[in-house]
Design an enzyme around this catalytic site. Structure first.
Site, mmCIF file in Angstrom:
data_model
loop_
_atom_site.group_PDB
_atom_site.id
_atom_site.type_symbol
_atom_site.label_atom_id
_atom_site.label_comp_id
_atom_site.label_asym_id
_atom_site.label_seq_id
_atom_site.Cartn_x
_atom_site.Cartn_y
_atom_site.Cartn_z
ATOM 1 C CB SER A 1 -4.385 -3.139 3.559
ATOM 2 O OG SER A 1 -3.733 -3.499 4.738
ATOM 3 C CD GLU B 1 3.814 6.254 13.269
ATOM 4 O OE1 GLU B 1 3.466 5.236 12.648
ATOM 5 O OE2 GLU B 1 4.924 6.798 13.112
ATOM 6 C CD GLU C 1 -0.348 -8.953 10.136
ATOM 7 O OE1 GLU C 1 -1.501 -8.573 10.402
ATOM 8 O OE2 GLU C 1 0.219 -8.710 9.053
ATOM 9 C CD GLN D 1 -3.280 -9.677 6.941
ATOM 10 O OE1 GLN D 1 -2.171 -9.321 6.551
ATOM 11 N NE2 GLN D 1 -3.673 -9.489 8.175
HETATM 12 C C1 LIG Z 1 5.798 -5.330 3.982
HETATM 13 C C2 LIG Z 1 4.316 -5.125 4.111
HETATM 14 C C3 LIG Z 1 3.466 -6.183 3.881
HETATM 15 C C4 LIG Z 1 2.088 -6.010 3.968
HETATM 16 N N1 LIG Z 1 1.285 -7.086 3.707
HETATM 17 C C5 LIG Z 1 -0.046 -6.939 3.801
HETATM 18 C C6 LIG Z 1 -0.902 -8.053 3.497
HETATM 19 O O1 LIG Z 1 -0.447 -9.143 3.136
HETATM 20 N N2 LIG Z 1 -2.232 -7.872 3.572
HETATM 21 C C7 LIG Z 1 -2.789 -6.679 3.942
HETATM 22 O O2 LIG Z 1 -4.001 -6.613 4.032
HETATM 23 N N3 LIG Z 1 -2.007 -5.590 4.210
HETATM 24 C C8 LIG Z 1 -0.654 -5.703 4.135
HETATM 25 N N4 LIG Z 1 0.163 -4.617 4.398
HETATM 26 C C9 LIG Z 1 -0.459 -3.318 4.625
HETATM 27 C C10 LIG Z 1 -0.353 -2.808 6.045
HETATM 28 O O3 LIG Z 1 -1.186 -3.515 6.924
HETATM 29 C C11 LIG Z 1 -0.717 -1.313 6.002
HETATM 30 O O4 LIG Z 1 0.257 -0.668 5.178
HETATM 31 C C12 LIG Z 1 -0.735 -0.689 7.360
HETATM 32 O O5 LIG Z 1 -1.814 -1.158 8.109
HETATM 33 C C13 LIG Z 1 -0.807 0.857 7.274
HETATM 34 O O6 LIG Z 1 -1.847 1.264 6.473
HETATM 35 P P1 LIG Z 1 -1.640 2.325 5.295
HETATM 36 O O7 LIG Z 1 -0.477 1.880 4.463
HETATM 37 O O8 LIG Z 1 -2.957 2.503 4.612
HETATM 38 O O9 LIG Z 1 -1.204 3.686 6.009
HETATM 39 P P2 LIG Z 1 -2.163 4.748 6.704
HETATM 40 O O10 LIG Z 1 -3.143 4.050 7.564
HETATM 41 O O11 LIG Z 1 -2.713 5.652 5.645
HETATM 42 O O12 LIG Z 1 -1.142 5.544 7.624
HETATM 43 C C14 LIG Z 1 -0.282 6.562 7.096
HETATM 44 C C15 LIG Z 1 0.522 7.138 8.237
HETATM 45 O O13 LIG Z 1 -0.366 7.759 9.199
HETATM 46 C C16 LIG Z 1 -0.167 7.220 10.495
HETATM 47 N N5 LIG Z 1 -1.449 7.091 11.196
HETATM 48 C C17 LIG Z 1 -2.611 6.628 10.680
HETATM 49 N N6 LIG Z 1 -3.574 6.645 11.624
HETATM 50 C C18 LIG Z 1 -3.001 7.114 12.761
HETATM 51 C C19 LIG Z 1 -3.479 7.351 14.097
HETATM 52 N N7 LIG Z 1 -4.751 7.102 14.438
HETATM 53 N N8 LIG Z 1 -2.611 7.816 15.011
HETATM 54 C C20 LIG Z 1 -1.307 8.076 14.674
HETATM 55 N N9 LIG Z 1 -0.803 7.881 13.427
HETATM 56 C C21 LIG Z 1 -1.636 7.399 12.495
HETATM 57 C C22 LIG Z 1 0.424 5.829 10.249
HETATM 58 O O14 LIG Z 1 1.179 5.388 11.367
HETATM 59 C C23 LIG Z 1 1.300 6.072 9.024
HETATM 60 O O15 LIG Z 1 2.548 6.613 9.413
HETATM 61 C C24 LIG Z 1 1.542 -4.750 4.303
HETATM 62 C C25 LIG Z 1 2.409 -3.671 4.527
HETATM 63 C C26 LIG Z 1 3.772 -3.846 4.434
HETATM 64 C C27 LIG Z 1 4.682 -2.676 4.668
#
Ligand SMILES: Cc1cc2nc3c(=O)[nH]c(=O)nc-3n(C[C@H](O)[C@H](O)[C@H](O)COP(=O)(O)OP(=O)(O)OC[C@H]3O[C@@H](n4cnc5c(N)ncnc54)[C@H](O)[C@@H]3O)c2cc1C
Length: 409
Positions: free
Chosen positions: A141, A379, A256, A138
């Site tokens: 991100s 969140e 998902e 996928q």
């Molecule tokens: C084990 C694992 C597997 C994954 N596999 C995939 C994959 O195969 N393909 C893929 O595309 N992605 C994958 N991901 C990525 C995952 O989808 C993202 O990590 C997730 O969507 C969060 O995005 P970010 O890491 O950029 O955090 P951010 O979006 O930067 O968030 C950082 C913090 O801010 C908080 N936050 C952000 N916006 C808000 C809001 N509006 N209100 C309240 N709080 C908020 C979040 O909850 C978090 O605590 C994976 C992640 C993990 C942990």
């Protein structure tokens, strides 16, 4: 709905057990958690052996008519309700077979292609996926687009009958072994952010794709960065229409959340065994937390019935899948802390020095963040529930209706 098995469901459970008894052995408690995660194997040969074992089990199921049970018959499934599919998954979890390996393929890419794909795409992608020959990853991100997925910036520019894609993705699980990817690109920066996105079905062997594994704190590399440098993707790989990717995206995300919410091959009974093995099952604090886990496990079971009921009526799971995923995350949080408490000092041991080769430290304690972050953080699920279920005011959205190119980075 009625929570007890109907006669049909009870008969189906027996049929599932008969099939599994004929083709696999029941696991005896020594869970091989690495069987479902071949990327974590220390050597290429071991990873390959685990991958082949997973593919063989999937092919066995396919040839016997037991793969993709809830997929429509015309695509190799059996057209069963997702509830019957879940009964099989629950039963399969008690056997010594790799499970969860094809969650992104069969659980996410497949259902999205079935709903939004054209006939050629269905003919090309679905059967190899169901057989376990081709796996999917996928590519959603990006470094600045995780929770705010619609903020993605990987660019897609149409050139004749191809789209030229340039950008970077991150946290891509299983990218190295994937044959294809669900890829999102920005194709109209003049449109508001949800409207200028296109969903592509990407061949991961195309020139210009570079995959860099990300090494985690525990030394493993389960996910990757993926760089796309002027990758030329044929236009017949567009899922749905150009600039109309948000519909298929919601289908993928709902599937998902549902699969994360219902995932897991171990439950409270396994934690009780662990407490017995460490001779702490009599401690009141441990017993209280075990009781809380039982309560949470029941809540999750009933929530998953609700999601399955919606799915069996042909409805796309909406906020229910967010509630389910949140409940599953809270249970994993409690369970992760409890198993560390149960093991005490021994929880600090790793690999073959650790109890069950470190299964609990990895699958439960470290693994909890897969559910709590992957597929949308806790969140974000709370935001969805707050707005869509409780009717709370929407979060401020200053970028609503603004052309994507005018949104400040
Ligand atoms: C084990 C694992 C597997 C994954 N596999 C995939 C994959 O195969 N393909 C893929 O595309 N992605 C994958 N991901 C990525 C995952 O989808 C993202 O990590 C997730 O969507 C969060 O995005 P970010 O890491 O950029 O955090 P951010 O979006 O930067 O968030 C950082 C913090 O801010 C908080 N936050 C952000 N916006 C808000 C809001 N509006 N209100 C309240 N709080 C908020 C979040 O909850 C978090 O605590 C994976 C992640 C993990 C942990």
């Amino acid at each position: 709905m009625d929570f007890d098995d109907t006669p049909e469901e009870a008969a189906w459970r027996v049929e599932c057990r008969d099939f599994l008894d004929a083709h696999a052995s029941r696991r005896d408690g020594a869970i091989d958690w690495s069987a479902s995660h071949w990327a974590i194997h220390p050597t290429v040969a071991e990873a390959e052996a685990a991958r082949v074992a997973a593919a063989m089990w999937q092919t066995t199921k396919f040839e016997a008519g037991w793969a993709g049970l809830s997929w429509p018959c015309e695509f190799g499934g059996r057209g069963m309700s997702s509830h019957f599919n879940a009964i099989f998954a629950e039963t399969e979890a008690a056997y010594d077979v790799p499970i969860g390996v094809y969650a992104q393929s069969i659980g996410m890419a497949g259902p999205t292609i079935i709903v939004h794909g054209n006939d050629d795409q269905k003919a090309r992608y679905l059967e190899p996926m169901l057989r376990g020959i081709e796996t999917w990853c996928q590519l959603f991100s990006e470094p600045n687009a995780g929770s705010d997925l619609a903020g993605l910036r990987t660019a897609g520019v149409i050139d004749g009958d191809e789209m030229i894609v340039t950008g970077q993705k991150v946290w891509t699980s299983n990218a190295i072994e994937a044959a294809h990817a669900m890829l999102l690109v920005r194709t109209d920066p003049d449109a508001p952010k949800h409207r200028g996105i296109t969903y592509l079905l990407l061949d991961m062997t195309l020139p210009g794709i570079e995959i860099r594994p990300l090494q985690q704190i525990d030394g493993r590399a389960e996910f990757n960065e993926v760089f796309l440098d002027e990758v030329r993707v044929p236009l017949d790989c567009v899922l749905g229409d150009v600039n109309a990717g948000w519909g298929p995206i919601l289908t993928t995300l709902a599937n998902e959340r549902q699969s994360i919410g219902t995932a897991g091959r171990f439950g409270v009974a396994d934690v009780v065994e662990l407490a017995r093995a460490f001779e702490v099952a009599h401690r009141p604090t441990v017993r209280q937390q075990l009781a809380r886990l039982v309560e949470m496990e029941s809540t999750i079971r009933y929530l998953s019935y609700r999601v399955r009921t919606a799915a069996s009526r042909g409805e796309l799971p909406g906020a229910e899948s967010s509630v389910l995923k949140l409940a599953a995350s809270r249970r994993l949080e409690l369970q992760g802390s409890l198993v560390m408490e149960i093991m005490g000092g021994a929880a600090m041991l790793a690999a073959s020095d650790a109890h069950m080769n470190g299964f609990w430290q990895n699958a439960s304690f470290l693994g909890q963040w897969m559910s709590r972050i992957g597929g949308g953080t806790d969140e974000i699920q709370r935001n969805i529930v707050g707005e869509n279920v409780l009717g709370l005011p929407q979060e401020p959205r200053p970028d609503k209706g603004v052309a994507f190119r005018d949104i400040p980075i």
